[in-house]
Write a protein that holds these residues in place. Structure first.
Motif, PDB file in Angstrom:
ATOM      1  N   UNK A  72     -17.804 -19.002  -9.524  1.00  0.00           N
ATOM      2  CA  UNK A  72     -16.511 -18.439  -9.764  1.00  0.00           C
ATOM      3  C   UNK A  72     -16.621 -17.276  -8.723  1.00  0.00           C
ATOM      4  N   UNK A  73     -15.640 -17.128  -8.073  1.00  0.00           N
ATOM      5  CA  UNK A  73     -15.396 -16.084  -6.850  1.00  0.00           C
ATOM      6  C   UNK A  73     -14.255 -15.169  -7.348  1.00  0.00           C
ATOM      7  N   UNK A  74     -14.690 -13.782  -7.081  1.00  0.00           N
ATOM      8  CA  UNK A  74     -13.859 -12.540  -7.220  1.00  0.00           C
ATOM      9  C   UNK A  74     -13.403 -12.135  -5.660  1.00  0.00           C
ATOM     10  N   UNK A  75     -12.365 -12.141  -5.356  1.00  0.00           N
ATOM     11  CA  UNK A  75     -11.911 -11.525  -3.766  1.00  0.00           C
ATOM     12  C   UNK A  75     -10.972 -10.430  -4.162  1.00  0.00           C
ATOM     13  N   UNK A  76     -11.284  -9.487  -3.340  1.00  0.00           N
ATOM     14  CA  UNK A  76     -10.345  -8.086  -3.419  1.00  0.00           C
ATOM     15  C   UNK A  76      -9.336  -8.431  -2.233  1.00  0.00           C
ATOM     16  N   UNK A  77      -7.985  -8.610  -2.455  1.00  0.00           N
ATOM     17  CA  UNK A  77      -7.161  -9.196  -1.447  1.00  0.00           C
ATOM     18  C   UNK A  77      -5.916  -7.836  -1.221  1.00  0.00           C
ATOM     19  N   UNK A  78      -6.274  -6.841  -1.844  1.00  0.00           N
ATOM     20  CA  UNK A  78      -5.305  -5.763  -1.590  1.00  0.00           C
ATOM     21  C   UNK A  78      -5.023  -5.301  -0.064  1.00  0.00           C
ATOM     22  N   UNK A  79      -3.961  -5.015   0.426  1.00  0.00           N
ATOM     23  CA  UNK A  79      -3.886  -4.668   1.506  1.00  0.00           C
ATOM     24  C   UNK A  79      -3.991  -2.978   1.594  1.00  0.00           C
ATOM     25  N   UNK A  80      -4.886  -2.423   2.276  1.00  0.00           N
ATOM     26  CA  UNK A  80      -5.068  -0.977   2.367  1.00  0.00           C
ATOM     27  C   UNK A  80      -4.045  -0.286   3.109  1.00  0.00           C
ATOM     28  N   UNK A  81      -3.387   0.597   2.467  1.00  0.00           N
ATOM     29  CA  UNK A  81      -2.316   1.652   3.312  1.00  0.00           C
ATOM     30  C   UNK A  81      -2.817   2.974   3.532  1.00  0.00           C
ATOM     31  N   UNK A  82      -2.359   3.652   4.585  1.00  0.00           N
ATOM     32  CA  UNK A  82      -3.037   4.964   4.806  1.00  0.00           C
ATOM     33  C   UNK A  82      -2.794   6.007   3.793  1.00  0.00           C
ATOM     34  N   UNK A  83      -1.527   5.853   3.245  1.00  0.00           N
ATOM     35  CA  UNK A  83      -1.156   6.843   2.385  1.00  0.00           C
ATOM     36  C   UNK A  83      -1.021   6.353   0.783  1.00  0.00           C
ATOM     37  N   UNK A  84      -1.494   7.130  -0.277  1.00  0.00           N
ATOM     38  CA  UNK A  84      -1.181   6.567  -1.395  1.00  0.00           C
ATOM     39  C   UNK A  84      -0.120   7.219  -2.120  1.00  0.00           C
ATOM     40  N   UNK A  85       0.473   8.253  -1.618  1.00  0.00           N
ATOM     41  CA  UNK A  85       1.780   8.646  -2.121  1.00  0.00           C
ATOM     42  C   UNK A  85       2.487   9.257  -0.799  1.00  0.00           C
ATOM     43  N   UNK A  86       4.007   9.150  -0.717  1.00  0.00           N
ATOM     44  CA  UNK A  86       4.649   9.939   0.421  1.00  0.00           C
ATOM     45  C   UNK A  86       5.951  10.431  -0.270  1.00  0.00           C
ATOM     46  N   UNK A  87       6.719  10.720   0.581  1.00  0.00           N
ATOM     47  CA  UNK A  87       8.142  11.226   0.083  1.00  0.00           C
ATOM     48  C   UNK A  87       8.801  12.192   1.168  1.00  0.00           C
ATOM     49  N   UNK A  88       9.970  12.775   0.852  1.00  0.00           N
ATOM     50  CA  UNK A  88      10.730  13.691   1.617  1.00  0.00           C
ATOM     51  C   UNK A  88      11.265  14.705   0.533  1.00  0.00           C
ATOM     52  N   UNK A  89      11.683  15.906   1.259  1.00  0.00           N
ATOM     53  CA  UNK A  89      12.486  16.764   0.516  1.00  0.00           C
ATOM     54  C   UNK A  89      13.594  17.530   1.310  1.00  0.00           C
TER      55      UNK A  89
ATOM     56  N   UNK B 248      -3.437  -5.233  11.880  1.00  0.00           N
ATOM     57  CA  UNK B 248      -3.951  -3.933  11.220  1.00  0.00           C
ATOM     58  C   UNK B 248      -5.277  -3.576  11.430  1.00  0.00           C
ATOM     59  N   UNK B 249      -5.497  -2.268  11.519  1.00  0.00           N
ATOM     60  CA  UNK B 249      -6.791  -1.784  11.864  1.00  0.00           C
ATOM     61  C   UNK B 249      -7.782  -2.282  10.979  1.00  0.00           C
ATOM     62  N   UNK B 250      -8.995  -2.473  11.174  1.00  0.00           N
ATOM     63  CA  UNK B 250     -10.034  -2.842  10.144  1.00  0.00           C
ATOM     64  C   UNK B 250     -10.501  -1.591   9.464  1.00  0.00           C
ATOM     65  N   UNK B 251     -10.523  -1.508   8.183  1.00  0.00           N
ATOM     66  CA  UNK B 251     -10.801  -0.321   7.322  1.00  0.00           C
ATOM     67  C   UNK B 251     -12.427  -0.742   6.860  1.00  0.00           C
ATOM     68  N   UNK B 252     -13.412   0.086   7.261  1.00  0.00           N
ATOM     69  CA  UNK B 252     -14.783   0.013   6.783  1.00  0.00           C
ATOM     70  C   UNK B 252     -14.911   0.707   5.631  1.00  0.00           C
ATOM     71  N   UNK B 253     -15.360  -0.033   4.595  1.00  0.00           N
ATOM     72  CA  UNK B 253     -15.548   0.616   3.124  1.00  0.00           C
ATOM     73  C   UNK B 253     -16.973   0.685   2.948  1.00  0.00           C
ATOM     74  N   UNK B 254     -17.802   1.920   2.769  1.00  0.00           N
ATOM     75  CA  UNK B 254     -19.159   2.043   2.811  1.00  0.00           C
ATOM     76  C   UNK B 254     -19.561   1.391   1.502  1.00  0.00           C
ATOM     77  N   UNK B 255     -20.762   0.831   1.148  1.00  0.00           N
ATOM     78  CA  UNK B 255     -21.330   0.173  -0.086  1.00  0.00           C
ATOM     79  C   UNK B 255     -21.701   1.446  -0.847  1.00  0.00           C
ATOM     80  N   UNK B 256     -20.831   2.209  -1.120  1.00  0.00           N
ATOM     81  CA  UNK B 256     -21.284   3.394  -2.013  1.00  0.00           C
ATOM     82  C   UNK B 256     -20.432   3.312  -3.343  1.00  0.00           C
TER      83      UNK B 256
END
Length: 406
Positions: free
Chosen positions: A40-57, A1-9
């Motif tokens: 103690x270590x805290x790691x963000x392991x969520x998988x980023x997805x392109x879309x937050x919501x999607x659907x059909x009509x 999966x493509x690497x998503x760069x999150x700026x440290x903002x």
């Protein structure tokens, strides 16, 4: 999966840029020889997805097309950086489809106010470039269809619920009686995820002036949305950043950070849950009975794929608690659900839960305009602290955050 760069903002306007790592452990100078040192270590392991919501009509009649005079409705959530993309076939064609410019219909103006009313000017008519006017195959880039007024054929109207940050788009087939009368096929829609600085997918569905793809081709040629629905579904999901984590070493049976079923006590949990700002709770706990030490892991938001850690000291019999914001929410936080011995080692993720602080009205995670992610402030509410339920399809805790002690 493509690497998503999150700026440290900051995904929260209220989050401060740096944190003083302090310990209020009054017994440090008298630490016994059998004191423990852990990390103690805290790691963000969520998988980023392109879309937050999607659907059909689709149409509501026996045939799922949308005939002249008929309307369909799309309900979705969004924040001020997001847009709605949709696509549906111009039925009386070989390979034409309706859609907006990328990344979709603009939903908020430059001041952050929701756009409502008639937005028909956003719709365009596209030639997929895969069939000529006789139906013979061709291979040309996707371009706008000339000399056809798309807003005359399709009316778009937006309504907005400010409390929930939910839009309703009404699509009406107004092509009846025109020279371009046509049914619309079933369609698809999506809202791209936003990471605090940019959309994860700024060109959903297709790229103008480039060759088409199989998913949009099936819509443009046959009105078949199956391939696009499957592609969107597999790449849709809630994600989040995490705030710096507050770690507390204490004595006693009462968790000093929160009490399930009780109201927020005003010591600073609200500031963590709404904005990721640990300073108030950090300072409040200095004089809290039984506190042995206070530590902060990290000094900036923790995006997917990143981790923060902090070392701490504890005596036998001490307990540990921790808290970090579910960043793409109005007022949620992760914390340990049960008491934990500070001497523990290993993975604490199964002991971690997602809680609602009860201080801000919830909106769809990652798509709520009052969330700090979009520079907003949650609408105030006064509810007890509770575990987050199933109203939204939030990934399981163990798929978002990993907490380990070594």
């Amino acid at each position: 999966m493509k690497k998503i760069f999150f700026k440290i903002t900051a995904f929260a306007t209220g989050i401060i840029a740096a944190f003083t790592l302090l310990s209020c452990n009054d017994s440090d100078n008298n630490m016994m020889d059998n004191s423990l040192q852990r990390t103690i270590t805290f790691e963000n392991i969520v998988t980023p997805k392109d879309f937050v919501e999607s659907g059909s009509f689709q149409g509501t009649g026996a045939v799922p097309v949308i005939l002249p005079g008929q309307s369909v409705f799309i309900k979705f959530s969004a924040g001020k950086a997001q847009a709605l993309m949709f696509a549906t076939m111009y039925g009386a064609s070989k390979d034409w489809f309706f859609a907006s410019q990328q990344p979709g219909i603009k939903l908020f103006d430059t001041s952050g106010k929701a756009i409502t009313g008639d937005v028909s000017s956003s719709v365009l008519l596209w030639d997929n470039g895969t069939k000529d006017n006789t139906g013979q195959p061709e291979s040309k880039p996707i371009t706008q269809v000339p000399n056809v007024n798309a807003p005359q054929l399709m009316k778009l109207n937006l309504d907005y619920n400010e409390m929930t940050s939910e839009f309703t788009l009404t699509i009406t087939n107004t092509s009846g009686g025109t020279a371009n009368e046509t049914p619309f096929s079933p369609g698809v829609w999506a809202v791209s995820n936003y990471n605090g600085s940019q959309l994860l997918n700024s060109a959903p569905f297709f790229t103008p002036n480039s060759l088409s793809n199989p998913e949009i081709t099936d819509i443009a040629q046959m009105g078949n949305i199956d391939k696009m629905k499957a592609k969107l579904s597999s790449n849709t999901g809630i994600m989040t950043g995490l705030s710096p984590a507050l770690v507390v070493i204490y004595r006693g049976d009462k968790n000093p950070v929160y009490e399930l079923g009780k109201m927020d006590n005003g010591m600073g949990l609200k500031e963590i849950a709404q904005f990721g700002n640990v300073s108030k709770l950090q300072n409040s706990l200095k004089s809290f009975p039984g506190i042995k030490g206070i530590y902060v892991a990290g000094n900036a938001p923790v995006p997917p794929g990143n981790k923060v850690m902090i070392s701490f000291k504890a005596d036998p019999g001490d307990k540990i608690t921790y808290v970090t914001m579910f960043g793409f929410s109005n007022d949620w936080f992760y914390a340990n659900e049960t008491n934990i011995d500070a001497a523990i080692k290993g993975d604490l993720s199964s002991k971690t839960a997602l809680f609602d602080s009860g201080t801000g009205v919830d909106q769809y995670p990652g798509a709520g305009n009052r969330q700090a992610l979009f520079g907003g402030t949650p609408q105030s509410e006064t509810m007890v602290i509770s575990k987050v339920g199933t109203q939204y399809p939030v990934p399981a805790v163990q798929n978002v955050i990993k907490v380990t002690v070594n």
